[in-house]
Design a protein around this motif. Structure first.
Motif, short mmCIF file in Angstrom:
data_model
loop_
_atom_site.label_atom_id
_atom_site.label_comp_id
_atom_site.label_asym_id
_atom_site.label_seq_id
_atom_site.Cartn_x
_atom_site.Cartn_y
_atom_site.Cartn_z
N LEU A 276 0.97 -1.27 -0.13
CA LEU A 276 0.05 -0.06 0.04
C LEU A 276 0.88 1.41 -0.25
O LEU A 276 0.64 2.25 -0.60
CB LEU A 276 -0.91 0.08 1.23
N TYR A 277 1.99 1.30 0.74
CA TYR A 277 2.79 2.37 0.68
C TYR A 277 3.50 2.35 -0.56
O TYR A 277 3.45 3.63 -1.08
CB TYR A 277 4.07 2.21 1.65
N ASN A 278 3.84 1.59 -1.64
CA ASN A 278 4.24 1.66 -2.98
C ASN A 278 3.11 2.21 -3.51
O ASN A 278 3.58 3.17 -4.69
CB ASN A 278 4.54 0.20 -3.25
N VAL A 279 1.84 1.87 -3.42
CA VAL A 279 0.92 2.33 -4.43
C VAL A 279 0.71 3.84 -4.14
O VAL A 279 0.47 4.76 -5.25
CB VAL A 279 -0.57 1.72 -3.88
N LEU A 280 1.18 4.22 -2.77
CA LEU A 280 0.58 5.68 -2.57
C LEU A 280 1.84 6.39 -2.83
O LEU A 280 1.51 7.62 -3.43
CB LEU A 280 0.26 5.83 -1.17
N TYR A 281 3.13 6.08 -2.62
CA TYR A 281 4.10 6.83 -2.81
C TYR A 281 5.26 6.65 -3.80
O TYR A 281 6.17 7.49 -3.78
CB TYR A 281 4.81 7.24 -1.17
N VAL A 282 5.58 5.48 -3.86
CA VAL A 282 6.61 5.00 -4.92
C VAL A 282 6.12 5.31 -6.38
O VAL A 282 5.18 4.55 -6.57
CB VAL A 282 7.07 3.81 -4.56
N GLU A 283 7.01 5.56 -7.11
CA GLU A 283 7.07 5.65 -8.53
C GLU A 283 7.31 4.13 -9.10
O GLU A 283 8.48 3.86 -8.93
CB GLU A 283 7.77 6.62 -9.14
N PRO A 284 6.60 3.63 -9.78
CA PRO A 284 6.69 2.24 -10.14
C PRO A 284 7.73 2.27 -11.13
O PRO A 284 7.93 2.95 -11.92
CB PRO A 284 5.48 1.57 -10.61
N ASP A 285 8.72 1.09 -11.06
CA ASP A 285 9.54 0.76 -12.00
C ASP A 285 9.05 -0.10 -13.10
O ASP A 285 8.78 -1.23 -12.78
CB ASP A 285 10.71 0.09 -11.38
N THR A 286 8.69 0.54 -14.25
CA THR A 286 8.15 -0.18 -15.40
C THR A 286 9.15 -0.29 -16.57
O THR A 286 8.76 -0.61 -17.47
CB THR A 286 7.26 0.72 -15.97
N SER A 287 10.49 -0.19 -16.26
CA SER A 287 11.41 -0.58 -17.35
C SER A 287 11.41 -1.86 -18.01
O SER A 287 12.00 -2.09 -19.16
CB SER A 287 12.85 -0.24 -16.67
#
Length: 626
Positions: free
Chosen positions: A222-233
């Motif tokens: 949930l923290y990643n969803v809210l605050y972390v820019e996902p790595d889509t490389s």
């Protein structure tokens, strides 16, 4: 699926319960059959929830909401009973694996598969949002894959966009953390943009094998969803741009489903599933049909492990074996047949299901979209049956070319042999090394084993042309085989070898009554008395025209089946009309008994027509008379 047990009812409303599909936090999902034969998925809520007034209100909201969604990329509601002791909801049964299952089993999707998935999700969201709803639980396990595209299921937590009525306890979060939007994670009011964010996470998972927000714990996810820019490389272009746009933290900057659909449609690739997914879909369809017919075979539960012994599942051993083979074979094939590193394919690249093998539209494989790079067309495709088609072309140098394609016909030449190269990892075979008339063929490795043969002429050496044209046809077959549309009861839905009973064959041809299939349309059976041939055709009908004076055939009425018969001597052949199709054409059955001059019993066969009629009787019983 598993058999229903004593907890499960025989009937729910007008639906007969056949099996158990699965269960979840909300309830038990059962396979049911409607009076008209349609299969349905019946969700019956868990008993411990039936006393909750809040839950019954939520379930009633689900029924009302789901009934408003009717698009082709969703599963529509067909029945319900909200007031029952155990409320239930029936929706269209989708015979196909989930996206979660196929990615877990086969790995990330190909670009063509990603395009089809993107289009399907966008179309589903357009339909859901049109009704004023937000799905709220768009995740890989709620995306089922069919040959027509993905289907979005489970509107159990859909809620109206307008209003903010809470159907759960204060502060409760409904959804799957790795695929929910930031606003959903914070329990803020949701809009259609929330589903677009979830769609982006699903697409990223399909392209890489994992959610871009996945972590070792729910709080971290949930923290990643809210605050972390996902790595889509790891998401391949051009899909990375689409995924990044969907995963914008700001709902206002995300694309709408309409914009998502337009972006997917602009991609220059054909939207199709990989062949292994189509095979898995076929397995689900066969399983559902078996449960509906009462012929499903249930695997016994696994035996408990023996004390002190470490157990390895068959699936694990097979996986280890396949990986080992792939590594060994891959190292031997690097750089062979194509630029770059060739990867050995455990899965056959030309993998057709039985149904696809029977319904291939041969002439469609000679269309401009397949062979256009070879030149311009000087004549339209001309089919001589359901297994053959030809076309005339003019190459860029002005040479007149003729191409003939046949699928499923036995290649009888003893001189045909491997030519030392491959097309899509399939060994190329042919009779001639070079010449103005040349053929090349490969044999399919799944479905109904059959040759795909291309014959070319028009050049001093037409063999390279035959091979190039064959490669284009195989490429089309491998990604999206064009199929003929046929009516129910068509001979094209029947395999010629499978309709012949062994006991009848023994009486017709004698021991050993060995079958030799030639695709799905033709089958030979040989024994010590002779050979029986059965072939399904579609051609100009023969039962309504007088025979040619030079023909040995004459009109015949075989118990109401009209056609022609050649009954000269011991050899006998029948050609009967099974089903008129269009204009003056019809689906036909050709059956012939050809005796050996002197069979192994040292007897001369004189009753060829009696043998053909005896062999035809159980076959014709499978079809309705025209």
């Amino acid at each position: 699926m598993q058999p229903r047990d004593r907890r499960d009812p025989d009937m729910l409303g007008r639906y007969r319960i056949l099996a158990v599909i699965g269960s979840g936090g909300m309830g038990r999902v059962l396979l049911g059959r409607a009076p008209d034969g349609r299969l349905v998925a019946v969700k019956q809520i868990h008993e411990n929830l039936t006393t909750s007034a809040e839950f019954r209100a939520r379930f009633e909201r689900e029924v009302v909401a789901s009934g408003r969604v009717t698009g082709a990329y969703t599963a529509g509601v067909v029945g319900h009973d909200i007031s029952a002791e155990k409320p239930w909801l029936a929706s269209e049964y989708i015979a196909g694996p989930s996206l979660y299952e196929v990615v877990a089993d086969f790995g990330r999707l190909s670009p063509s598969g990603l395009k089809l998935l993107t289009i399907g999700l966008a179309m589903a969201l357009l339909e859901i949002h049109r009704t004023g709803l937000v799905h709220r639980d768009l995740k890989p396990s709620n995306v089922l894959l069919t040959n027509e595209g993905p289907r979005l299921i489970d509107f159990g937590i859909a809620r109206a966009v307008e209003g903010d009525v809470s159907l759960t306890a204060t502060g409760a979060v409904i959804g799957s953390p790795a695929y929910m939007s930031p606003e959903q994670a914070e329990c803020r009011p949701l809009t259609a943009a929330s589903d677009v964010f979830s769609a982006g996470a699903v697409l990223a998972m399909a392209a890489t094998g994992v959610s871009p927000f996945a972590a070792g714990s729910t709080p971290q996810t949930l923290y990643n969803v809210l605050y972390v820019e996902p790595d889509t490389s790891a998401v391949p272009q051009p899909f990375r741009d689409i995924v990044d746009a969907c995963l914008d933290k700001d709902p206002a900057r995300r694309p709408t489903p309409t914009e998502l659909l337009a972006a997917a449609q602009r991609l220059e690739m054909e939207p199709v599933w990989p062949v292994r997914i189509r095979r898995r879909v076929a397995e689900y369809e066969r399983d559902a049909a078996a449960w509906a017919a009462g012929t499903a075979v249930v695997a016994p539960p696994p035996s408990p492990p023996q004390p002190g012994r470490r157990r390895y599942g068959i699936r694990s051993l097979v996986a280890v074996a396949l990986v080992s083979v792939a590594v060994l074979v891959g190292s031997a094939l690097v750089g062979v047949g194509m630029p770059g590193n060739a990867v050995a394919m455990v899965d056959p690249p030309l993998a057709l299901s039985d149904r696809e093998s029977m319904l291939i539209d041969v002439c469609a494989l000679l269309g401009p979209d397949v062979l256009g790079e070879l030149g311009t067309y000087r004549s339209a495709q001309k089919g001589t049956g359901t297994t053959d088609c030809s076309v005339g072309m003019i190459d860029p140098n002005g040479k007149k070319l003729a191409l003939d394609l046949s699928i499923g016909k036995t290649f009888a030449s003893d001189n045909a042999r491997p030519r030392g190269n491959t097309i899509a990892w399939l060994p190329v075979q042919g009779e001639r090394a070079e010449g103005p008339l040349c053929d090349r063929f490969v044999e399919t490795q799944s479905g109904l084993q059959m040759p795909v043969n291309m014959q070319a002429q028009g050049l001093t050496d037409s063999c390279p042309l035959a091979e190039r044209a064959l490669a284009l046809v195989i490429r089309r077959l491998a990604v999206n085989p064009p199929l003929r549309k046929v009516a129910a009861g068509s001979i094209h839905l029947v395999n010629a070898c499978e309709v012949m009973d062994r006991s009848v064959n023994l009486r017709t041809v004698g021991d050993p009554a060995k079958k030799y299939p030639a695709g799905s349309k033709s089958c030979w059976v040989t024994g010590n008395h002779g050979r029986f041939t059965l072939t399904f055709k579609e051609r100009e009908r023969v039962d309504n025209k007088p025979p040619s004076p030079s023909s040995n055939y004459k009109p015949v009425d075989l118990d109401g089946w009209l056609g022609m018969v050649d009954d000269r001597g011991a050899k006998c052949a029948y050609e009967l009309t099974i089903k008129p199709t269009r204009d003056d054409e019809a689906e036909m059955i050709f059956a012939e008994f050809d005796p050996y001059q002197i069979n192994v019993d040292r007897k001369v066969v004189t009753d060829g027509c009696e043998r053909v009629r005896a062999a035809l009787e159980p076959i014709l019983a499978k079809f309705a008379k025209p």
